[in-house]
Design an enzyme around this catalytic site. Sequence first.
Site, PDB file in Angstrom:
ATOM      1  N   GLY A  97      63.608  50.433 -53.974  1.00 35.02           N
ATOM      2  CA  GLY A  97      63.679  51.730 -53.330  1.00 35.02           C
ATOM      3  C   GLY A  97      64.799  51.731 -52.319  1.00 35.02           C
ATOM      4  O   GLY A  97      65.295  50.675 -51.920  1.00 35.02           O
ATOM      5  N   THR A  98      65.198  52.910 -51.919  1.00 33.47           N
ATOM      6  CA  THR A  98      66.323  52.974 -51.016  1.00 33.47           C
ATOM      7  C   THR A  98      66.173  54.164 -50.090  1.00 33.47           C
ATOM      8  O   THR A  98      65.463  55.121 -50.391  1.00 33.47           O
ATOM      9  CB  THR A  98      67.635  53.036 -51.821  1.00 33.47           C
ATOM     10  OG1 THR A  98      68.702  52.864 -50.926  1.00 33.47           O
ATOM     11  CG2 THR A  98      67.774  54.355 -52.553  1.00 33.47           C
ATOM     12  N   GLY A  99      66.783  54.078 -48.947  1.00 29.09           N
ATOM     13  CA  GLY A  99      66.707  55.185 -48.010  1.00 29.09           C
ATOM     14  C   GLY A  99      67.809  55.052 -46.982  1.00 29.09           C
ATOM     15  O   GLY A  99      68.615  54.130 -47.031  1.00 29.09           O
TER      16      GLY A  99
ATOM     17  N   GLY B 281      67.857  51.551 -45.064  1.00 32.14           N
ATOM     18  CA  GLY B 281      67.878  50.251 -45.711  1.00 32.14           C
ATOM     19  C   GLY B 281      67.343  50.312 -47.123  1.00 32.14           C
ATOM     20  O   GLY B 281      67.003  51.373 -47.633  1.00 32.14           O
TER      21      GLY B 281
ATOM     22  N   LYS C 288      62.659  43.933 -47.525  1.00 33.63           N
ATOM     23  CA  LYS C 288      63.223  45.154 -46.981  1.00 33.63           C
ATOM     24  C   LYS C 288      64.354  44.787 -46.023  1.00 33.63           C
ATOM     25  O   LYS C 288      64.165  43.995 -45.101  1.00 33.63           O
ATOM     26  CB  LYS C 288      62.115  45.896 -46.233  1.00 33.63           C
ATOM     27  CG  LYS C 288      62.582  47.153 -45.575  1.00 33.63           C
ATOM     28  CD  LYS C 288      61.376  47.912 -45.142  1.00 33.63           C
ATOM     29  CE  LYS C 288      61.762  49.094 -44.297  1.00 33.63           C
ATOM     30  NZ  LYS C 288      60.601  49.878 -43.935  1.00 33.63           N
TER      31      LYS C 288
ATOM     32  N   ASP D 261      52.927  54.808 -39.286  1.00 37.21           N
ATOM     33  CA  ASP D 261      53.562  55.437 -40.439  1.00 37.21           C
ATOM     34  C   ASP D 261      52.604  55.447 -41.639  1.00 37.21           C
ATOM     35  O   ASP D 261      52.953  55.039 -42.739  1.00 37.21           O
ATOM     36  CB  ASP D 261      54.871  54.715 -40.770  1.00 37.21           C
ATOM     37  CG  ASP D 261      55.891  55.651 -41.423  1.00 37.21           C
ATOM     38  OD1 ASP D 261      55.652  56.881 -41.425  1.00 37.21           O
ATOM     39  OD2 ASP D 261      56.906  55.158 -41.937  1.00 37.21           O
TER      40      ASP D 261
END
Length: 667
Positions: free
Chosen positions: A350-352, A355, A372, A468
């Site tokens: 996954g990406t954001g 990072g 991560k 979160d």
Amino acid sequence: MVAVFFRLVIFLVVNLAAAENVSFTYNGFESANLNLDGTAKFTSDGLLALTNDTYKVGHAFHPYPVTFKNSSNATVFSFSTTFVFAIRSQLVTISGGHGIAFVISPTRGIPGSFPNQYLGLFNYTNNGNEINRVFAVELDTIQNIELGDINNNHVGIDINGLHSEKSAPAGYYAQNNGGFQNLTLISGQPMQVWVEYDGAKKRIDVTLAPIVVDKPQIPLLSLKRDLSMVLNKTMYVGISSSTGSLLTSHYLLGWSFATNGQAQEIVLSQLPKLPQTGAKKRSNLVAIGVPVMSVSLVLLAISGLIYGIRRRKKFAELLEDWELEYGPQRFKYKELYKATKGFKEKELLGTGGFGKVYRGMLPSSKTEIAVKRVSHDSRQGMKEFVAEIASIGRLRHRNLVPLLGYCRRKGELLLVYDYMPNGSLDKYLFDQPVVTLNWRQRFRVIRGIASGLFYLHEGWEQVVVHRDVKASNVLLDEELNGRLGDFGLARLYDHGKDPQTTRVVGTLGYLAPEHTRSGKATTQADVFSFGAFLLEVACGRRPIGTQGQDGEIILVDWVFSCWKRGNILEARDPNLGTEFIVEEVELVFKLGLLCSHSVPSARPSMRQVVQYLEGDIPWPELSLDLSARDLTFPHHEGFDDFVKSNPSSTSKGTSYVPEPTLLSGGR
Ligand SMILES: *[C@@H]1O[C@H](CO)[C@@H](O)[C@H](O)[C@H]1NC(C)=O
Ligand SMILES: *[C@@H]1O[C@H](CO)[C@@H](O)[C@H](O)[C@H]1NC(C)=O
Ligand SMILES: *[C@@H]1O[C@H](CO)[C@@H](O)[C@H](O)[C@H]1NC(C)=O
Ligand SMILES: *[C@@H]1O[C@H](CO)[C@@H](O)[C@H](O)[C@H]1NC(C)=O
Ligand SMILES: *[C@@H]1O[C@H](CO)[C@@H](O)[C@H](O)[C@H]1NC(C)=O
Ligand SMILES: *[C@@H]1O[C@H](CO)[C@@H](O)[C@H](O)[C@H]1NC(C)=O
Ligand SMILES: *[C@@H]1O[C@H](CO)[C@@H](O)[C@H](O)[C@H]1NC(C)=O
């Protein structure tokens, strides 16, 4: 000399030509001629023990190639095999995994294969690839949704991959129309399997039965499939087994195989006895997987400290005196680099904006991990931050994703988590999921996350505020338990103390209104996020939807309006169909609304939430005049991004503000 050589060659040629029909039988493995690898070994009692440890693979192969065709383009001969196995989990009442498989493969042993759900047959790069030329029959004791597993107790026919061509729950059709009888693969009881391929009819039959029952006439699985395209002229036959996080023993008691004919019967009376399951050290059992893993982590870290001081620049990492005490939690960058194959794009989960998350495998322990990478510029607050990571690394709860440790580099921090095979919950809920969860599964996840969050708030030596909580940070383990992950934002404080102000972080739609004002990370703010999570799981929508003609949908407002109209069930996810329990869905909706109350003290504690969900305390009459104004989202307060920096707060923390869905494989 020349003559001897010649005779040898001729002998070999003759031998190969004559090797058409292969047949062998082992009633026990006392004098067996098999090639073993991985954890497989013969016990002194004559058993073949395939696995004896967690995250391991064990193989046993017939040492010689078996001819399956007259020529490479001919059709495959008939073949038949039968074996007796037993699967013993150390946690009999819970479960074990992952399973056993009969396999026909081009190689003797299966190099490069992985444990866990890969059953020692494949790995995540070659799974499903046609060039594998692997045929297998799996006895699978873990449900893996990505692989389309039907349940956690099934038999499947696999061709070139673990997505079974056909599978059925374990069981058998009793003689004389006795009906279908369920079997539990991990019961520890010996059972017999027959796998038969009819070369003329091109049909595979798989039959299962307890050893006290004669071979059933009706097979459990029957599949019409020409194996000529799958099997090469010569192949190797073997048995493979793998384990995951649960210590499980996979035993073979006997095995028989033949091409062009019926495999010889196994003589049950000659089979070895399984070890006694006597007094077990129950208290230690639950933790078995953890120590094994942490021992290897300790070893890793120690070797990291000894050898890792001088490194080539490529592997340069930051290490300061104060970090020495975090030995077990520190990873060598080189190790993570190797584990993720140099952070290859292919391993990206996954990406954001903040990072990326990569999948990897620690070579030493074959543990699958998610790494991560978050960028950081300042060293300010680093010491506290690492101290918190180290503390969080000691948290153990079945509904939390274990944080294994970290690694620091210049400008970068790497967080290492256990890899969760089924990915994040959001991909089963939003954006037209390929697979959706039914109500029973969702409710189990909800109860699990409630229990995990309760543990963070009250069950540990310090109060841990996650900050979160949301569906994309809930990961599903191999048994579809929900596990709260991504502790990158978590804050700790001592019980009875007031939380300090920090930078406001989190995800819009889950942020409690008072948190954005005060900047205090409180347990009540987690409860607020948990409320948003309840609604998204039951509705199958995000808290703030962007889809729909009427623009933005604020989920909490919408659920509340359904309730006011007297039909709260209307808000449920249409994908749930009709299979749900009305009382549970209602409870989840109302609890979701109550947790979303804008006044923190009006929200229940996680302890109460758990009690409501377990039915331990009755549901309070929640009055309808709880006005919609009390159920607010901070979008009214002018947020325009995922996160907001609170300039007035004393910045104790760091500048890591991970993007919402970093650990989700899905987007
Ligand atoms: C498992 O078997 C291997 C190979 O025989 C052995 O070295 C190891 O100690 C065993 N491990 C356990 C936990 O029994
Ligand atoms: C199969 O192989 C044989 C010899 O290798 C060849 O003579 C024959 O034509 C082939 N048949 C097909 C259908 O390709
Ligand atoms: C393979 O060859 C043998 C001998 O020529 C023959 O009897 C047999 O039918 C062939 N089998 C298949 C599956 O073609
Ligand atoms: C998967 O297995 C194949 C075949 O053995 C091997 O070439 C490949 O390197 C393995 N992939 C990984 C990620 O280990
Ligand atoms: C076998 O298991 C299935 C699914 O778990 C269940 O529906 C069925 O009633 C069971 N059958 C028997 C005979 O116990
Ligand atoms: C199967 O046989 C074909 C042709 O004989 C060969 O090219 C191929 O490499 C073989 N496949 C495997 C997986 O051994
Ligand atoms: C293999 O078995 C089949 C069926 O029993 C038989 O027809 C064939 O002759 C056998 N082949 C050899 C080489 O023994």
